[in-house]
Write a protein that holds these residues in place. Structure first.
Motif, PDB file in Angstrom:
ATOM      1  N   ALA A  49     -36.035 -51.351 -24.890  1.00 25.96           N
ATOM      2  CA  ALA A  49     -37.461 -51.529 -25.181  1.00 25.96           C
ATOM      3  C   ALA A  49     -38.162 -52.056 -23.941  1.00 25.96           C
ATOM      4  O   ALA A  49     -37.519 -52.600 -23.045  1.00 25.96           O
ATOM      5  CB  ALA A  49     -37.657 -52.508 -26.340  1.00 25.96           C
ATOM      6  N   LEU A  50     -39.477 -51.874 -23.893  1.00 24.21           N
ATOM      7  CA  LEU A  50     -40.257 -52.447 -22.804  1.00 24.21           C
ATOM      8  C   LEU A  50     -41.643 -52.834 -23.292  1.00 24.21           C
ATOM      9  O   LEU A  50     -42.122 -52.349 -24.322  1.00 24.21           O
ATOM     10  CB  LEU A  50     -40.359 -51.480 -21.629  1.00 24.21           C
ATOM     11  CG  LEU A  50     -41.212 -50.225 -21.806  1.00 24.21           C
ATOM     12  CD1 LEU A  50     -42.683 -50.472 -21.449  1.00 24.21           C
ATOM     13  CD2 LEU A  50     -40.685 -49.106 -20.927  1.00 24.21           C
ATOM     14  N   ILE A  51     -42.263 -53.694 -22.518  1.00 20.29           N
ATOM     15  CA  ILE A  51     -43.641 -54.086 -22.765  1.00 20.29           C
ATOM     16  C   ILE A  51     -44.346 -54.173 -21.430  1.00 20.29           C
ATOM     17  O   ILE A  51     -43.773 -54.655 -20.450  1.00 20.29           O
ATOM     18  CB  ILE A  51     -43.716 -55.420 -23.545  1.00 20.29           C
ATOM     19  CG1 ILE A  51     -45.156 -55.725 -23.947  1.00 20.29           C
ATOM     20  CG2 ILE A  51     -43.113 -56.574 -22.752  1.00 20.29           C
ATOM     21  CD1 ILE A  51     -45.261 -56.837 -25.004  1.00 20.29           C
ATOM     22  N   ARG A  52     -45.538 -53.664 -21.393  1.00 17.98           N
ATOM     23  CA  ARG A  52     -46.361 -53.757 -20.189  1.00 17.98           C
ATOM     24  C   ARG A  52     -47.031 -55.123 -20.196  1.00 17.98           C
ATOM     25  O   ARG A  52     -47.732 -55.466 -21.162  1.00 17.98           O
ATOM     26  CB  ARG A  52     -47.404 -52.645 -20.164  1.00 17.98           C
ATOM     27  CG  ARG A  52     -46.816 -51.286 -19.867  1.00 17.98           C
ATOM     28  CD  ARG A  52     -46.608 -51.110 -18.392  1.00 17.98           C
ATOM     29  NE  ARG A  52     -45.879 -49.889 -18.061  1.00 17.98           N
ATOM     30  CZ  ARG A  52     -45.665 -49.488 -16.815  1.00 17.98           C
ATOM     31  NH1 ARG A  52     -46.116 -50.189 -15.798  1.00 17.98           N
ATOM     32  NH2 ARG A  52     -44.999 -48.386 -16.583  1.00 17.98           N
ATOM     33  N   TRP A  53     -46.825 -55.884 -19.131  1.00 19.44           N
ATOM     34  CA  TRP A  53     -47.276 -57.266 -19.137  1.00 19.44           C
ATOM     35  C   TRP A  53     -48.781 -57.365 -19.312  1.00 19.44           C
ATOM     36  O   TRP A  53     -49.287 -58.202 -20.048  1.00 19.44           O
ATOM     37  CB  TRP A  53     -46.853 -57.950 -17.833  1.00 19.44           C
ATOM     38  CG  TRP A  53     -46.852 -59.436 -17.962  1.00 19.44           C
ATOM     39  CD1 TRP A  53     -47.887 -60.281 -17.706  1.00 19.44           C
ATOM     40  CD2 TRP A  53     -45.785 -60.247 -18.438  1.00 19.44           C
ATOM     41  NE1 TRP A  53     -47.521 -61.574 -17.982  1.00 19.44           N
ATOM     42  CE2 TRP A  53     -46.241 -61.589 -18.420  1.00 19.44           C
ATOM     43  CE3 TRP A  53     -44.485 -59.974 -18.866  1.00 19.44           C
ATOM     44  CZ2 TRP A  53     -45.434 -62.651 -18.821  1.00 19.44           C
ATOM     45  CZ3 TRP A  53     -43.685 -61.034 -19.254  1.00 19.44           C
ATOM     46  CH2 TRP A  53     -44.159 -62.343 -19.227  1.00 19.44           C
ATOM     47  N   SER A  54     -49.530 -56.526 -18.638  1.00 23.21           N
ATOM     48  CA  SER A  54     -50.996 -56.662 -18.656  1.00 23.21           C
ATOM     49  C   SER A  54     -51.608 -56.140 -19.947  1.00 23.21           C
ATOM     50  O   SER A  54     -52.477 -56.788 -20.533  1.00 23.21           O
ATOM     51  CB  SER A  54     -51.603 -55.934 -17.460  1.00 23.21           C
ATOM     52  OG  SER A  54     -51.206 -54.575 -17.473  1.00 23.21           O
ATOM     53  N   SER A  55     -51.167 -54.981 -20.413  1.00 23.19           N
ATOM     54  CA  SER A  55     -51.804 -54.352 -21.572  1.00 23.19           C
ATOM     55  C   SER A  55     -51.138 -54.710 -22.889  1.00 23.19           C
ATOM     56  O   SER A  55     -51.754 -54.606 -23.950  1.00 23.19           O
ATOM     57  CB  SER A  55     -51.786 -52.835 -21.418  1.00 23.19           C
ATOM     58  OG  SER A  55     -50.452 -52.346 -21.469  1.00 23.19           O
ATOM     59  N   GLY A  56     -49.874 -55.095 -22.832  1.00 22.10           N
ATOM     60  CA  GLY A  56     -49.131 -55.358 -24.056  1.00 22.10           C
ATOM     61  C   GLY A  56     -48.599 -54.122 -24.739  1.00 22.10           C
ATOM     62  O   GLY A  56     -48.004 -54.219 -25.815  1.00 22.10           O
ATOM     63  N   SER A  57     -48.778 -52.962 -24.130  1.00 21.55           N
ATOM     64  CA  SER A  57     -48.273 -51.738 -24.748  1.00 21.55           C
ATOM     65  C   SER A  57     -46.750 -51.754 -24.744  1.00 21.55           C
ATOM     66  O   SER A  57     -46.125 -52.286 -23.825  1.00 21.55           O
ATOM     67  CB  SER A  57     -48.795 -50.510 -24.023  1.00 21.55           C
ATOM     68  OG  SER A  57     -48.386 -50.512 -22.671  1.00 21.55           O
ATOM     69  N   THR A  58     -46.167 -51.184 -25.776  1.00 21.88           N
ATOM     70  CA  THR A  58     -44.719 -51.228 -25.954  1.00 21.88           C
ATOM     71  C   THR A  58     -44.128 -49.836 -26.095  1.00 21.88           C
ATOM     72  O   THR A  58     -44.833 -48.871 -26.420  1.00 21.88           O
ATOM     73  CB  THR A  58     -44.348 -52.059 -27.189  1.00 21.88           C
ATOM     74  OG1 THR A  58     -44.967 -51.463 -28.349  1.00 21.88           O
ATOM     75  CG2 THR A  58     -44.829 -53.493 -27.053  1.00 21.88           C
ATOM     76  N   TYR A  59     -42.830 -49.766 -25.880  1.00 23.73           N
ATOM     77  CA  TYR A  59     -42.109 -48.504 -26.033  1.00 23.73           C
ATOM     78  C   TYR A  59     -40.675 -48.835 -26.395  1.00 23.73           C
ATOM     79  O   TYR A  59     -40.104 -49.788 -25.866  1.00 23.73           O
ATOM     80  CB  TYR A  59     -42.173 -47.707 -24.725  1.00 23.73           C
ATOM     81  CG  TYR A  59     -41.604 -46.312 -24.841  1.00 23.73           C
ATOM     82  CD1 TYR A  59     -40.360 -45.997 -24.320  1.00 23.73           C
ATOM     83  CD2 TYR A  59     -42.324 -45.316 -25.477  1.00 23.73           C
ATOM     84  CE1 TYR A  59     -39.844 -44.732 -24.431  1.00 23.73           C
ATOM     85  CE2 TYR A  59     -41.819 -44.032 -25.585  1.00 23.73           C
ATOM     86  CZ  TYR A  59     -40.567 -43.747 -25.061  1.00 23.73           C
ATOM     87  OH  TYR A  59     -40.057 -42.481 -25.174  1.00 23.73           O
ATOM     88  N   VAL A  64     -33.381 -48.041 -31.688  1.00 23.05           N
ATOM     89  CA  VAL A  64     -33.779 -49.380 -32.146  1.00 23.05           C
ATOM     90  C   VAL A  64     -35.148 -49.400 -32.794  1.00 23.05           C
ATOM     91  O   VAL A  64     -35.567 -50.438 -33.322  1.00 23.05           O
ATOM     92  CB  VAL A  64     -33.741 -50.394 -30.987  1.00 23.05           C
ATOM     93  CG1 VAL A  64     -32.385 -50.370 -30.298  1.00 23.05           C
ATOM     94  CG2 VAL A  64     -34.856 -50.146 -29.984  1.00 23.05           C
ATOM     95  N   LYS A  65     -35.839 -48.274 -32.775  1.00 23.21           N
ATOM     96  CA  LYS A  65     -37.192 -48.218 -33.325  1.00 23.21           C
ATOM     97  C   LYS A  65     -37.184 -48.596 -34.794  1.00 23.21           C
ATOM     98  O   LYS A  65     -36.354 -48.125 -35.564  1.00 23.21           O
ATOM     99  CB  LYS A  65     -37.743 -46.804 -33.134  1.00 23.21           C
ATOM    100  CG  LYS A  65     -39.243 -46.693 -33.134  1.00 23.21           C
ATOM    101  CD  LYS A  65     -39.683 -45.298 -32.740  1.00 23.21           C
ATOM    102  CE  LYS A  65     -39.344 -44.970 -31.311  1.00 23.21           C
ATOM    103  NZ  LYS A  65     -39.808 -43.632 -30.894  1.00 23.21           N
ATOM    104  N   GLY A  66     -38.092 -49.488 -35.159  1.00 24.01           N
ATOM    105  CA  GLY A  66     -38.172 -49.955 -36.532  1.00 24.01           C
ATOM    106  C   GLY A  66     -37.299 -51.156 -36.824  1.00 24.01           C
ATOM    107  O   GLY A  66     -37.452 -51.790 -37.874  1.00 24.01           O
ATOM    108  N   ARG A  67     -36.389 -51.473 -35.924  1.00 22.16           N
ATOM    109  CA  ARG A  67     -35.507 -52.637 -36.122  1.00 22.16           C
ATOM    110  C   ARG A  67     -35.767 -53.734 -35.092  1.00 22.16           C
ATOM    111  O   ARG A  67     -35.636 -54.918 -35.409  1.00 22.16           O
ATOM    112  CB  ARG A  67     -34.042 -52.204 -36.027  1.00 22.16           C
ATOM    113  CG  ARG A  67     -33.635 -51.174 -37.050  1.00 22.16           C
ATOM    114  CD  ARG A  67     -32.122 -50.932 -37.024  1.00 22.16           C
ATOM    115  NE  ARG A  67     -31.659 -50.394 -35.748  1.00 22.16           N
ATOM    116  CZ  ARG A  67     -30.726 -50.981 -34.988  1.00 22.16           C
ATOM    117  NH1 ARG A  67     -30.172 -52.109 -35.367  1.00 22.16           N
ATOM    118  NH2 ARG A  67     -30.351 -50.415 -33.844  1.00 22.16           N
TER     119      ARG A  67
END
Length: 125
Positions: A49-59, A64-67
């Motif tokens: 998983a990842l998160i963009r620090w500035s925008s908060g967008s995730t992937y 693992v999606k949903g868990r």
């Protein structure tokens, strides 16, 4: 330089939960992607998983999606990975990583320039 320190790993039964934490320090990481990767014995390191620090967008990886849920605490420079409904196949060393890359390559481990030391997650059946 960016220093990353993970914590929160451990042993849990299948169906249980764990929360991993990654504390970042050093150079500002406001433009970075913060990722979690894992590596099981005999297998390649894989994106989780990842998160963009500035925008908060995730992937998330499909596995693992949903868990799993990734989040950030800007005030504490910390990224969290909440892992629910854990399965034995989630057993691995989990690594926190930071890097600045285009979204098209953000799931590739080699794009991340900074890594933590890793924390072991073990899920028993």
């Amino acid at each position: 330089q960016v220093q990353l320190v993970e914590s929160g790993g451990g042993l849990v039964q299948a169906g249980g939960s764990l929360r991993l934490s990654c504390a970042a320090s050093g150079r500002t990481v406001s433009s970075y992607a913060m990722g979690w990767f894992r590596q099981a014995p005999g297998k390649e390191r894989e994106f989780v998983a990842l998160i963009r620090w500035s925008s908060g967008s995730t992937y998330y990886a499909d596995a693992v999606k949903g868990r799993f849920t990734i989040s950030r605490d800007n005030a504490k420079n910390t990224v969290l990975l909440q892992m629910n409904s854990l399965r034995p196949e989630d057993t691995a060393v989990y690594y926190c990583a930071a890097g600045d890359m285009a979204p098209a390559t953000q799931t590739q481990a080699r794009r991340y320039g900074y890594w933590g030391q890793g924390t072991q997650v073990s899920v028993s059946s």
